[in-house]
Design an enzyme around this catalytic site. Structure first.
Site, short mmCIF file in Angstrom:
data_model
loop_
_atom_site.label_atom_id
_atom_site.label_comp_id
_atom_site.label_asym_id
_atom_site.label_seq_id
_atom_site.Cartn_x
_atom_site.Cartn_y
_atom_site.Cartn_z
N CYS A 10 7.07 39.33 29.83
CA CYS A 10 6.26 39.08 28.65
C CYS A 10 5.71 37.66 28.76
O CYS A 10 5.76 37.06 29.83
CB CYS A 10 7.02 39.32 27.36
N CYS A 82 4.81 43.37 26.06
CA CYS A 82 3.86 42.80 25.09
C CYS A 82 3.20 43.90 24.27
O CYS A 82 2.99 45.00 24.76
CB CYS A 82 2.78 42.01 25.82
N CYS A 87 -0.51 40.91 28.14
CA CYS A 87 0.67 40.83 29.01
C CYS A 87 0.31 40.15 30.32
O CYS A 87 -0.79 40.33 30.84
CB CYS A 87 1.18 42.22 29.32
#
Length: 137
Positions: A10, A82, A87
């Site tokens: 992430c 994400c 991301c």
């Protein structure tokens, strides 16, 4: 035989990916090599540490890591976590999954409301990991 390597990815490597790393160790044990990282690492969120402690997973010694610190040869699968942000991309020809979870660190308000947001994401990540462990999906 080399263990399968999973990287949870992430942006900040402060909450979702840290919780996923800890939970994956719980779910997979020593069968899988588990790591987490972020494109802009910060620090492990204290709420993540607290709610993981509630389920017996200690993140206190964890630190946020940059994706640049990860050895590409140790990764077979990247799982991005994400939801509302972009991301990070992990280079290479490897298996990829995207499990979008809202960022619990984005929740404001009373401390208990913030912790509840972390608990909800923690529990959803755990459910997803358990499903992946049994079905591969």
């Amino acid at each position: 035989m080399r263990k399968k390597g999973i990287l949870f990815l992430c942006v900040a490597n402060s909450a979702r990916s840290q919780m996923a790393e800890g939970l994956a160790r719980l779910v997979f044990g020593d069968v899988v090599r588990v790591q987490s990282a972020g494109s802009r690492p910060t620090r492990v969120n204290p709420h993540a540490i607290a709610v993981m402690q509630e389920v017996g997973v200690d993140l206190a010694a964890q630190r946020s890591k940059s994706v640049d610190e990860i050895d590409p040869d140790s990764v077979d699968l990247v799982i991005t976590l994400c939801a509302e942000e972009v991301c990070p991309v992990y280079p290479g020809r490897i298996e990829r999954l995207h499990w979008p979870f809202p960022d619990p660190a984005a929740v404001s308000g009373p401390e208990e409301a913030q912790r509840d947001a972390f608990r909800q994401v923690r529990d959803r990540i755990r459910e997803r990991l358990e499903r992946y462990a049994t079905t591969g999906a």
